[in-house]
Design a protein around this motif. Structure first.
Motif, PDB file in Angstrom:
ATOM      1  N   PRO A 123      46.052  35.958  53.023  1.00  0.00           N
ATOM      2  CA  PRO A 123      46.602  36.656  54.185  1.00  0.00           C
ATOM      3  C   PRO A 123      46.836  35.687  55.342  1.00  0.00           C
ATOM      4  N   PRO A 124      47.694  36.069  56.290  1.00  0.00           N
ATOM      5  CA  PRO A 124      47.924  35.199  57.449  1.00  0.00           C
ATOM      6  C   PRO A 124      46.620  34.901  58.180  1.00  0.00           C
ATOM      7  N   ALA A 125      46.486  33.659  58.640  1.00  0.00           N
ATOM      8  CA  ALA A 125      45.263  33.249  59.317  1.00  0.00           C
ATOM      9  C   ALA A 125      45.045  34.064  60.588  1.00  0.00           C
ATOM     10  N   GLN A 126      43.784  34.344  60.863  1.00  0.00           N
ATOM     11  CA  GLN A 126      43.400  35.089  62.061  1.00  0.00           C
ATOM     12  C   GLN A 126      42.261  34.361  62.758  1.00  0.00           C
ATOM     13  N   GLN A 127      42.121  34.619  64.038  1.00  0.00           N
ATOM     14  CA  GLN A 127      41.020  34.061  64.798  1.00  0.00           C
ATOM     15  C   GLN A 127      39.854  35.037  64.838  1.00  0.00           C
ATOM     16  N   GLY A 128      38.648  34.491  64.838  1.00  0.00           N
ATOM     17  CA  GLY A 128      37.443  35.288  64.937  1.00  0.00           C
ATOM     18  C   GLY A 128      36.690  34.966  66.211  1.00  0.00           C
ATOM     19  N   ARG A 129      35.801  35.850  66.595  1.00  0.00           N
ATOM     20  CA  ARG A 129      35.110  35.765  67.868  1.00  0.00           C
ATOM     21  C   ARG A 129      33.822  34.965  67.744  1.00  0.00           C
ATOM     22  N   LEU A 130      33.518  34.200  68.773  1.00  0.00           N
ATOM     23  CA  LEU A 130      32.220  33.551  68.918  1.00  0.00           C
ATOM     24  C   LEU A 130      31.184  34.613  69.291  1.00  0.00           C
ATOM     25  N   HIS A 131      29.917  34.412  68.832  1.00  0.00           N
ATOM     26  CA  HIS A 131      28.857  35.373  69.111  1.00  0.00           C
ATOM     27  C   HIS A 131      27.574  34.655  69.514  1.00  0.00           C
ATOM     28  N   SER A 132      26.700  35.414  70.141  1.00  0.00           N
ATOM     29  CA  SER A 132      25.334  34.948  70.376  1.00  0.00           C
ATOM     30  C   SER A 132      24.381  36.069  69.987  1.00  0.00           C
ATOM     31  N   ASP A 141      29.278  39.652  71.631  1.00  0.00           N
ATOM     32  CA  ASP A 141      30.555  38.948  71.640  1.00  0.00           C
ATOM     33  C   ASP A 141      30.589  37.957  72.795  1.00  0.00           C
ATOM     34  N   GLU A 142      31.184  36.774  72.538  1.00  0.00           N
ATOM     35  CA  GLU A 142      31.332  35.763  73.583  1.00  0.00           C
ATOM     36  C   GLU A 142      32.814  35.424  73.760  1.00  0.00           C
ATOM     37  N   ASP A 157      20.883  18.048  79.861  1.00  0.00           N
ATOM     38  CA  ASP A 157      20.438  18.926  80.938  1.00  0.00           C
ATOM     39  C   ASP A 157      20.751  20.392  80.672  1.00  0.00           C
ATOM     40  N   GLY A 158      21.366  20.679  79.526  1.00  0.00           N
ATOM     41  CA  GLY A 158      21.664  22.048  79.149  1.00  0.00           C
ATOM     42  C   GLY A 158      22.805  22.691  79.906  1.00  0.00           C
ATOM     43  N   LYS A 159      23.513  21.941  80.730  1.00  0.00           N
ATOM     44  CA  LYS A 159      24.542  22.528  81.587  1.00  0.00           C
ATOM     45  C   LYS A 159      25.944  22.478  80.988  1.00  0.00           C
ATOM     46  N   GLU A 177      25.409  28.348  81.666  1.00  0.00           N
ATOM     47  CA  GLU A 177      24.340  28.890  82.508  1.00  0.00           C
ATOM     48  C   GLU A 177      23.224  29.358  81.577  1.00  0.00           C
ATOM     49  N   GLY A 178      22.115  28.621  81.580  1.00  0.00           N
ATOM     50  CA  GLY A 178      21.094  28.821  80.570  1.00  0.00           C
ATOM     51  C   GLY A 178      20.422  30.172  80.581  1.00  0.00           C
ATOM     52  N   ASN A 179      20.140  30.739  81.768  1.00  0.00           N
ATOM     53  CA  ASN A 179      19.404  32.003  81.827  1.00  0.00           C
ATOM     54  C   ASN A 179      20.208  33.162  81.265  1.00  0.00           C
ATOM     55  N   SER A 180      21.486  33.212  81.594  1.00  0.00           N
ATOM     56  CA  SER A 180      22.327  34.315  81.127  1.00  0.00           C
ATOM     57  C   SER A 180      23.066  33.988  79.836  1.00  0.00           C
ATOM     58  N   GLY A 181      23.226  32.685  79.537  1.00  0.00           N
ATOM     59  CA  GLY A 181      24.030  32.281  78.400  1.00  0.00           C
ATOM     60  C   GLY A 181      25.517  32.376  78.665  1.00  0.00           C
ATOM     61  N   ALA A 182      25.918  32.427  79.935  1.00  0.00           N
ATOM     62  CA  ALA A 182      27.335  32.554  80.266  1.00  0.00           C
ATOM     63  C   ALA A 182      28.040  31.215  80.125  1.00  0.00           C
ATOM     64  N   ILE A 183      29.236  31.230  79.507  1.00  0.00           N
ATOM     65  CA  ILE A 183      30.066  30.040  79.406  1.00  0.00           C
ATOM     66  C   ILE A 183      31.289  30.213  80.298  1.00  0.00           C
ATOM     67  N   SER A 184      31.732  29.106  80.912  1.00  0.00           N
ATOM     68  CA  SER A 184      32.870  29.173  81.827  1.00  0.00           C
ATOM     69  C   SER A 184      33.521  27.794  81.913  1.00  0.00           C
ATOM     70  N   ASN A 185      34.622  27.727  82.667  1.00  0.00           N
ATOM     71  CA  ASN A 185      35.309  26.456  82.914  1.00  0.00           C
ATOM     72  C   ASN A 185      35.643  25.730  81.614  1.00  0.00           C
ATOM     73  N   ARG A 186      36.343  26.430  80.753  1.00  0.00           N
ATOM     74  CA  ARG A 186      36.726  25.857  79.454  1.00  0.00           C
ATOM     75  C   ARG A 186      37.682  24.692  79.655  1.00  0.00           C
ATOM     76  N   ARG A 187      37.412  23.572  78.971  1.00  0.00           N
ATOM     77  CA  ARG A 187      38.330  22.417  78.999  1.00  0.00           C
ATOM     78  C   ARG A 187      38.203  21.658  77.685  1.00  0.00           C
ATOM     79  N   VAL A 188      39.230  20.876  77.362  1.00  0.00           N
ATOM     80  CA  VAL A 188      39.220  20.048  76.158  1.00  0.00           C
ATOM     81  C   VAL A 188      38.462  18.761  76.470  1.00  0.00           C
TER      82      VAL A 188
END
Length: 293
Positions: A123-132, A141-142, A157-159, A177-188
């Motif tokens: 089947p055509p390729a599909q993307q799947g979701r990251l999880h924690s 879902d992440e 430093d875990g950042k 953000e270690g306490n919440s597990g939030a990811i942000s500021n995506r870059r290559v």
């Protein structure tokens, strides 16, 4: 540099090497001959726990148990009895996807990627979701999607959280953000040219170097903290899958590998494909974490 063959185990897809200092043991998986394995370098003892479907990752809990990410969902594994107890159903169609890659952050949160890997047809390729996953919040879902997640690691430093999108050749960095597990500021963070393979599993050293297994390229590549290439280390197999720092001073790199989908002539050229290897890294690594119960 001397690269030693530790186990000529002919793994289909060896993966997820994890050093446990208290046990002086290396755990790893074979995705397609599904099992969790344990190797003790002191006496070369091994043990295996067969799984009921493809295993894409695992997290040890430090109490004689583990959580394993199977195509059928998340399960708690009793390391004494081998019993599997369900924790969460698969958050995807298991006929199309399976879990792939997993690692815990410093707060004991288990991150799990996915891979588009259909059981039937093309089947055509599909993307799947990251999880924690945590025992308190369950499977979450992440905000990241890919056809193939790999290369999870955190800066000292875990950042900063690193994650490979293998099929696009990109290694992504996020603020973490270690306490919440939030990811942000995506870059290559870095890219791998297609002719050198794809960025697979990874490890971080104490100097901030990111070591990526170039699956299909037969190399480990160390990236400097700014994403530039530091050096390549040629391996005796074309499909390395993941490095892991190990040993008393975390200065030994173990590398898992795959023999999956190799033709007979390729296997003849690489008789140790699917083996477990090690060498002196010349630097020290950062120990991986347990899943908090």
């Amino acid at each position: 540099m001397t690269i030693e063959t530790v186990l000529d185990c002919q793994a289909t897809i060896g993966e997820s090497a994890t050093w446990v200092a208290d046990e002086h043991a290396l755990y790893w998986i074979d995705v397609k001959a599904p099992a969790l394995h344990r190797y003790c370098p002191d006496n070369e003892a091994t043990r295996s726990w067969p799984m009921t479907s493809d295993i894409g990752g695992f997290a040890l809990t430090g109490d004689g148990r583990a959580v394993v990410a199977l195509r059928q969902g998340l399960f708690r594994l009793d390391l004494d009895s081998g019993a599997l107890d369900p924790l969460a159903p698969p958050p995807f169609d298991p006929g199309l996807f399976r879990f792939n890659e997993g690692a815990c952050d410093a707060n004991g949160r288990f991150w799990i990627g996915v891979m588009f890997d259909p059981l039937k047809g093309c089947p055509p390729a599909q993307q799947g979701r990251l999880h924690s996953f945590t025992f308190d919040q369950g499977l979450r879902d992440e905000p990241d999607e890919a056809e193939l997640h790999n290369g999870m690691a955190w800066s000292g430093d875990g950042k900063t959280f690193f994650l490979s999108h293998s099929n696009t050749g990109e290694i992504i960095a996020f603020d973490y953000e270690g306490n919440s597990g939030a990811i942000s500021n995506r870059r290559v963070f870095a890219t791998v040219p297609a002719e050198l393979g794809i960025p697979d599993g990874a490890a971080i050293d104490t100097e901030g170097g990111y070591w990526s297994a170039l699956h299909g390229g037969g190399k480990l590549r160390r990236f400097r903290p700014d994403g530039s290439v530091d050096r390549d280390i040629d391996l005796p197999v074309s499909q390395p899958t993941m490095p892991a720092f190990a040993g008393e001073d975390l200065a030994t790199l173990y590398v898992t590998s795959a023999s999956d989908q190799m033709r007979a002539d390729a296997k003849a050229r690489e008789p140790q494909a699917g083996g477990l290897f090690r060498f002196d890294a010349g630097c020290r690594g950062i120990l991986r974490h347990f899943l908090v119960c």
